[in-house]
Scaffold this motif. Structure first.
Motif, PDB file in Angstrom:
ATOM      1  N   UNK A 154       0.831  -1.207   0.000  1.00  0.00           N
ATOM      2  CA  UNK A 154       0.000   0.000   0.000  1.00  0.00           C
ATOM      3  C   UNK A 154       0.861   1.251   0.000  1.00  0.00           C
ATOM      4  N   UNK A 155       1.903   1.262   0.841  1.00  0.00           N
ATOM      5  CA  UNK A 155       2.798   2.423   0.873  1.00  0.00           C
ATOM      6  C   UNK A 155       3.487   2.612  -0.470  1.00  0.00           C
ATOM      7  N   UNK A 156       3.850   1.500  -1.123  1.00  0.00           N
ATOM      8  CA  UNK A 156       4.492   1.590  -2.427  1.00  0.00           C
ATOM      9  C   UNK A 156       3.601   2.269  -3.445  1.00  0.00           C
ATOM     10  N   UNK A 157       2.319   1.926  -3.447  1.00  0.00           N
ATOM     11  CA  UNK A 157       1.392   2.537  -4.394  1.00  0.00           C
ATOM     12  C   UNK A 157       1.080   3.989  -4.030  1.00  0.00           C
ATOM     13  N   UNK A 158       0.837   4.244  -2.742  1.00  0.00           N
ATOM     14  CA  UNK A 158       0.505   5.610  -2.318  1.00  0.00           C
ATOM     15  C   UNK A 158       1.664   6.562  -2.568  1.00  0.00           C
ATOM     16  N   UNK A 159       2.900   6.108  -2.300  1.00  0.00           N
ATOM     17  CA  UNK A 159       4.079   6.957  -2.477  1.00  0.00           C
ATOM     18  C   UNK A 159       4.375   7.256  -3.944  1.00  0.00           C
ATOM     19  N   UNK A 160       4.005   6.343  -4.822  1.00  0.00           N
ATOM     20  CA  UNK A 160       4.464   6.452  -6.205  1.00  0.00           C
ATOM     21  C   UNK A 160       3.345   6.603  -7.230  1.00  0.00           C
ATOM     22  N   UNK A 161       2.100   6.664  -6.760  1.00  0.00           N
ATOM     23  CA  UNK A 161       0.971   6.903  -7.663  1.00  0.00           C
ATOM     24  C   UNK A 161       0.037   7.903  -7.008  1.00  0.00           C
ATOM     25  N   UNK A 162      -1.058   8.194  -7.639  1.00  0.00           N
ATOM     26  CA  UNK A 162      -2.042   9.106  -7.064  1.00  0.00           C
ATOM     27  C   UNK A 162      -3.124   8.400  -6.288  1.00  0.00           C
ATOM     28  N   UNK A 163      -2.949   7.110  -5.980  1.00  0.00           N
ATOM     29  CA  UNK A 163      -3.973   6.345  -5.287  1.00  0.00           C
ATOM     30  C   UNK A 163      -4.081   6.714  -3.814  1.00  0.00           C
ATOM     31  N   UNK A 164      -5.285   6.651  -3.262  1.00  0.00           N
ATOM     32  CA  UNK A 164      -5.489   6.790  -1.825  1.00  0.00           C
ATOM     33  C   UNK A 164      -5.146   5.467  -1.149  1.00  0.00           C
TER      34      UNK A 164
END
Length: 446
Positions: free
Chosen positions: A329-339
């Motif tokens: 989750x941190x990987x996606x939040x840090x590197x994309x615009x996802x919540x």
């Protein structure tokens, strides 16, 4: 500057880190590895190597996370590691796959807890029906696994969506002490059985000179990497939540101590009872799924201790699954615009999809685990240590590693140890794994 949540207190930090490290690694894998590799000799090697290699490696991963304020996706890129972004996403994929089959294994533990509880009510339930068959395909077992895995992953998503303090930390401060309380109670019960003394001697005090060899040492070192959740992923992202004033060395030592204590208590809960009932201590990965239920069947009130053990183990394993989920989750939040919510839902589905192949049978599960668990974890731990020793600036690394009472000389020695000795030790684990488990050029015990 990226704003990052931090732990609310040192106690919460330690309970969370210990909870992440313990998981199935120490309560399941530590006892069966001790059983496979000679008991007391394995424990001795483990204790020494956990301090000499485990604690410094843990400090290195925390340093990388705190320095970059990123998980593995972003951390390696930020410090200038060649192909850092690609490596980060590669580890991201590895954690996605590993989290799937690990969550399936938590389902196995849950079903064994349910079976023990039902036996107390006189209801027979064969928990083994949730395990993958040795070969072929069993639709009933597959459905059981799919449903329990979906339950575990959905629960992880709920916790991680709430963030560090309101989610991960809150669950950890409840489940980690509960695990230790159950292990202590189990150890006391096991040690009071007639004939338990031989199991205690075998586990902690009976040394066989022939077992003090390279195979046992490498197995213990591999267990250190596995049980401390090293691998350039879990502890890197949790390190990104450490405040700048948090002393790494003291917390690393306490985390190693708590993690090791869990393994020792698990051994004390299992081996005295195994010997008292005349069962086989070296039964391998099936120790808790095949041997332990027989132990509980053979003791008065065994269903009570059995259900407590398996449910507590499931809770501990759940904390490691939450940590894996947070990496994703941190990987996606840090590197994309996802919540966080969207990322959690996406990764729950992705991990469940990746869990499907190893659910089919053990012929797929075992090499799946060796590749995405042992292999990826060893490579990630090596890369994290090398990154801190060679890519992070010397001044930043020294500043992060320094404790309140450390002299400059001591900090410099620790930095050199992380730069040279720790990568060398982890590399030896990887080479040994290739020689024994992959290429089969060297035969290990068991």
């Amino acid at each position: 500057m990226n704003t990052r949540e931090t732990f609310s207190s040192r106690a919460a930090l330690l309970l969370t880190m210990i909870g992440v490290a313990v998981g199935l690694g120490n309560v399941w894998r530590f006892p069966y590895m001790a059983g496979r590799f000679g008991g007391a000799a394995f424990v001795l090697f483990y204790l020494v190597l956990a301090l000499l290699v485990g604690a410094p490696a843990l400090m290195a991963e925390w340093t990388l996370g705190r320095h970059t304020r990123r998980g593995s996706v972003g951390a390696f890129l930020k410090v200038g590691v060649p192909w850092g972004r690609q490596l980060g996403w590669l580890f991201f994929f590895g954690v996605t796959v590993a989290n799937g089959y690990y969550s399936a294994a938590i389902g196995w533990v849950l079903m064994h807890g349910i079976a023990e509880a039902l036996s107390g009510a006189g209801i027979a339930f064969e928990a083994g029906q949730v395990l993958p068959p040795d070969g072929g395909f069993d639709a009933t077992r597959f459905i059981f696994q799919f449903l329990t895995t979906a339950l575990v992953l959905g629960s992880c998503a709920l916790v991680v969506t709430r963030g560090l303090r309101r989610g991960i930390q809150r669950v950890s401060v409840v489940l980690t002490p509960l695990l230790f309380a159950v292990l202590v109670l189990m150890a006391v019960r096991s040690l009071t059985l007639d004939g338990a003394g031989e199991g205690l001697r075998w586990f902690l005090f009976k040394f066989d000179a022939g077992s003090l060899n390279a195979s046992v040492a490498m197995a213990a070192l591999g267990q250190v990497v596995f049980s401390l959740a090293l691998g350039g992923t879990f502890m890197v992202v949790y390190g990104s939540y450490l405040g700048e004033d948090v002393p790494l060395k003291a917390n690393a030592v306490w985390t190693v101590a708590g993690d090791t204590l869990a393994g020792i208590l698990a051994g004390l809960a299992i081996f005295p009872a195994v010997f008292a009932l005349g069962l086989e201590p070296g039964s391998g990965p099936g120790l808790i799924f095949s041997t332990l239920p027989r132990v509980f069947d053979g003791m008065a009130g065994g269903w009570i201790f059995g259900s407590m053990f398996f449910f507590a183990l499931a809770g501990a394993a759940f904390l490691s699954a939450v940590a894996a989920f947070e990496v994703l989750v941190a990987g996606l939040v840090d590197n994309t615009g996802l919540t966080r919510r969207s990322a959690a839902l996406m990764m729950a589905g992705g991990s469940l999809l990746m869990a499907v192949p190893p659910m089919i049978n053990m012929g797929i599960f075992v090499p799946w685990d060796l590749t995405f668990g042992t292999g990826f974890q060893t490579v990630g731990a090596l890369l994290a240590a090398v990154t801190v020793g060679w890519a992070v600036s010397r001044s930043s690394a020294l500043r992060s590693l320094a404790g309140e009472d450390d002299t400059p000389g001591h900090v410099h020695l620790l930095y050199l140890w992380i730069r040279f000795a720790v990568p060398g030790a982890i590399l030896s684990v990887g080479i040994w794994w290739l020689l024994t488990d992959v290429l089969k050029l060297v035969t290990s015990p068991g």
